[in-house]
Write an enzyme that holds these catalytic residues in place. Sequence first.
Site, PDB file in Angstrom:
ATOM      1  N   ASP A 120      -1.727  -0.095   6.028  1.00  9.49           N
ATOM      2  CA  ASP A 120      -1.834   0.515   7.156  1.00  9.49           C
ATOM      3  C   ASP A 120      -3.481   0.652   7.783  1.00  9.49           C
ATOM      4  O   ASP A 120      -3.605   0.223   8.870  1.00  9.49           O
ATOM      5  CB  ASP A 120      -1.294   1.833   7.480  1.00  9.49           C
ATOM      6  CG  ASP A 120      -2.598   2.588   6.643  1.00  9.49           C
ATOM      7  OD1 ASP A 120      -3.269   3.801   6.838  1.00  9.49           O
ATOM      8  OD2 ASP A 120      -2.085   2.572   5.027  1.00  9.49           O
ATOM      9  N   ASP A 124      -0.102   5.314   0.781  1.00  7.51           N
ATOM     10  CA  ASP A 124      -0.223   6.236   2.046  1.00  7.51           C
ATOM     11  C   ASP A 124      -0.422   5.338   3.065  1.00  7.51           C
ATOM     12  O   ASP A 124      -0.972   5.000   3.398  1.00  7.51           O
ATOM     13  CB  ASP A 124      -1.520   6.942   2.047  1.00  7.51           C
ATOM     14  CG  ASP A 124      -1.392   8.040   0.289  1.00  7.51           C
ATOM     15  OD1 ASP A 124      -1.090   7.439  -0.212  1.00  7.51           O
ATOM     16  OD2 ASP A 124      -2.919   8.215   0.064  1.00  7.51           O
ATOM     17  N   ASP A 141       0.987  -1.086  -0.091  1.00  5.87           N
ATOM     18  CA  ASP A 141       0.043  -0.140   0.106  1.00  5.87           C
ATOM     19  C   ASP A 141       1.172   1.472   0.091  1.00  5.87           C
ATOM     20  O   ASP A 141       2.337   1.013   0.308  1.00  5.87           O
ATOM     21  CB  ASP A 141      -0.996   0.064   1.901  1.00  5.87           C
ATOM     22  CG  ASP A 141      -1.795   0.847   1.166  1.00  5.87           C
ATOM     23  OD1 ASP A 141      -3.121   1.634  -0.072  1.00  5.87           O
ATOM     24  OD2 ASP A 141      -1.782   2.032   2.287  1.00  5.87           O
TER      25      ASP A 141
END
Length: 234
Positions: free
Chosen positions: A188, A17, A15
């Site tokens: 996240d 961001d 991922d």
Amino acid sequence: MSPSERQSPAVALFDLDHTLVPFDSGMAWFRFLVGRGEVRPALADDYLARCMDYVAGRATATQLHHFVAQSFRDLAPDRLQVLQRKFAAAVAADIPQAAHRLVAHHVGQGHRCCIVTATNRFVASALAHALGVGILLATEFETEDGRFTGRLAGAVCHGGEKIARVEHWLHGQDLRWDTIGHSVFYSDSASDLPLLQKVHEPVVIRPDPQLREHARTHGWRIADTLEALRLDRP
């Protein structure tokens, strides 16, 4: 890499961001535009408000990215190309060295690396290039005659859609989940649970509360920063 590893390649998925980078790349883009007087000053605040609506469940990922898509509509293609190059140069300095080390760790082992992000391709490609990741699966914006229309091209690369994007990428290499020797995904966000549950090795970085609880329950690796992530584990 041994013959068996070549026959059963490993895949490393990331991922973007708040995982590879400790910020929202969309916000970085809007602040970049505002700082150069390219858009109205309130645009970054408008984007932040929509992000907060999304986090609070008052807006969908599609609505959030539709807002971003519309912001591209009035920028001329030639100007956008110039701005993209300048943005890439500016944002490269904000990428942590730990992110470069993580990518280099997987590249060094011969793993096929891929960023899978809900961020639009235009913005995400600047960061992917700086990180040296050649494969990028991202949200796509529609264009006509080289100009952005303000509409999405297909679904947002989010949630279960990330699995579909990865499977399409694998299919192009004559691979499937059951022919991969190993797969790892770093994220996240709880929105990435579908893909995290699909790979052999889910790893969560600075997770949101829902993802942290899920990871603890299932014994997944957790790191509160990329710097704290051990790379010497098998």
